[in-house]
Design an enzyme around this catalytic site. Sequence first.
Site, mmCIF file in Angstrom:
data_model
loop_
_atom_site.group_PDB
_atom_site.id
_atom_site.type_symbol
_atom_site.label_atom_id
_atom_site.label_comp_id
_atom_site.label_asym_id
_atom_site.label_seq_id
_atom_site.Cartn_x
_atom_site.Cartn_y
_atom_site.Cartn_z
ATOM 1 N N THR A 46 0.857 -1.193 0.000
ATOM 2 C CA THR A 46 0.000 0.000 0.000
ATOM 3 C C THR A 46 0.887 1.235 0.000
ATOM 4 O O THR A 46 1.883 1.298 0.725
ATOM 5 C CB THR A 46 -0.948 0.002 1.225
ATOM 6 O OG1 THR A 46 -1.784 -1.150 1.127
ATOM 7 C CG2 THR A 46 -1.842 1.238 1.240
ATOM 8 N N PHE A 84 1.296 5.090 0.881
ATOM 9 C CA PHE A 84 0.753 6.147 1.748
ATOM 10 C C PHE A 84 1.441 7.462 1.402
ATOM 11 O O PHE A 84 2.621 7.463 1.045
ATOM 12 C CB PHE A 84 1.068 5.846 3.224
ATOM 13 C CG PHE A 84 0.364 4.621 3.777
ATOM 14 C CD1 PHE A 84 0.845 3.353 3.519
ATOM 15 C CD2 PHE A 84 -0.760 4.756 4.573
ATOM 16 C CE1 PHE A 84 0.213 2.229 4.032
ATOM 17 C CE2 PHE A 84 -1.400 3.640 5.094
ATOM 18 C CZ PHE A 84 -0.919 2.379 4.819
#
Length: 426
Positions: free
Chosen positions: A301, A303
């Site tokens: 992921t 960020f």
Amino acid sequence: MESSISQSQALKSLISYHKPHYHQIMKQRLVQRSSPKLRKTAIQCIYRADSKNFTGGIGLNRTDWQSSCAILASNVVSQQPETEKTSNSEITAVNGHQTLDLAPIVDQNLPKPLSLGPDLSAPPMHGNQLRVAYQGVPGAYSEAAAGKAYPKCEAIPCDQFEVAFQAVELWIADRAVLPVENSLGGSIHRNYDLLLRHRLHIVGEVQLPVHHCLLVLPGVRKEYLNRVISHPQALSQCELTLTKLGLNVAREAVDDTAGAAEFIAANNLRDTAAIASARAADLYGLQILADGIQDDLGNVTRFVMLAREPIIPRTDRPFKTSIVFAHDKGTSVLFKVLSAFAFRNISLTKIESRPHRNCPIRCVDDANVGTAKHFEYMFYIDFEASMAEVRAQNALAEVQEFTSFLRVLGSYPMDMTPWTPRNGDE
Ligand SMILES: O=C(O)C(=O)C[C@]1(C(=O)O)C=C[C@@H](O)C=C1
């Protein structure tokens, strides 16, 4: 700003909104940030709310909370006359929080020199430790991302992304961390909309390998389960594996992965499993029923880190720049924008479009006259160049000619750390 609630009501709402367990620091900040008169109200509210365990007294909903933040935000940088200053001892005596330190209030009102610190951005405003707001509870991946970006930071849990943004806007936190994209689930669209609605700047990015576990109460077996709960992204990242494990049971979405684990523990749910991190298992006393259940071992992921001020772009290391733009007429604008980058050999790492019909944007012309404009779509682009590079500046100057709205969301160092699989991931 027009509002039907007063500043002291705003404070009451804010304070009662924060759960005592996770938001003690936020409450202290509210006291510190408000004017002496409001501070007194804040102290009384905290005192009352703490003693009632936040169950009674001040009712509030999200709308109150939003207006409260707006009202207090307008109050944040106001100067305090010398004669009105309240002493530390008064606060400590009423509130009982020995660590409350009002010195930074005075400092925060003074302009800070630009700094080229290790993360190239402004230093923390609350002493030495950087405060990083994230959505979720301890054990969430966003907390791990905050730790990866700022290893010695104090991570501040928030129950909504909106709250994490407002924590930075209200100077309660120095940074916010926001997941924007996952290698399996794709873009986290709502967070792109938030970037546009708020005025924070992207000052960094981290790519976090996400290793999911299936968590249950100790002694619970797969056969007992009739529900799996987690963040919607985590559920979608594990869908195939759950099916392979024979878990054709109901899926339920909650606000964050660690929150799902906490919910199972708090309610002693023996028929429910959570998808969350191994750290969440540790924190909430759950057992790992299955490890590494993401559908792809390279589940990552991305960020972004947000701050009130942009950082100074540099050219001595790889930088990325994120922009958002829109155009109200014509269909060829996207082609023209892409060619502005292609001609200069600037690689794009991301392009995303978001429908935007119902939300007008105020655009100003050369004479600084503003008009509200409706755009069908907003386009988000990330490109691999620093705003300090002439080719990036030229590309953006060209993009500006083609578009009616353009905003640079940030120019920031790229996360270049190679992904290393955990033991057993190969
Ligand atoms: O729920 C969490 O733990 C989060 O940090 C949120 C989040 C997300 O929004 O994508 C972050 C990483 C994972 O992809 C799953 C969930």
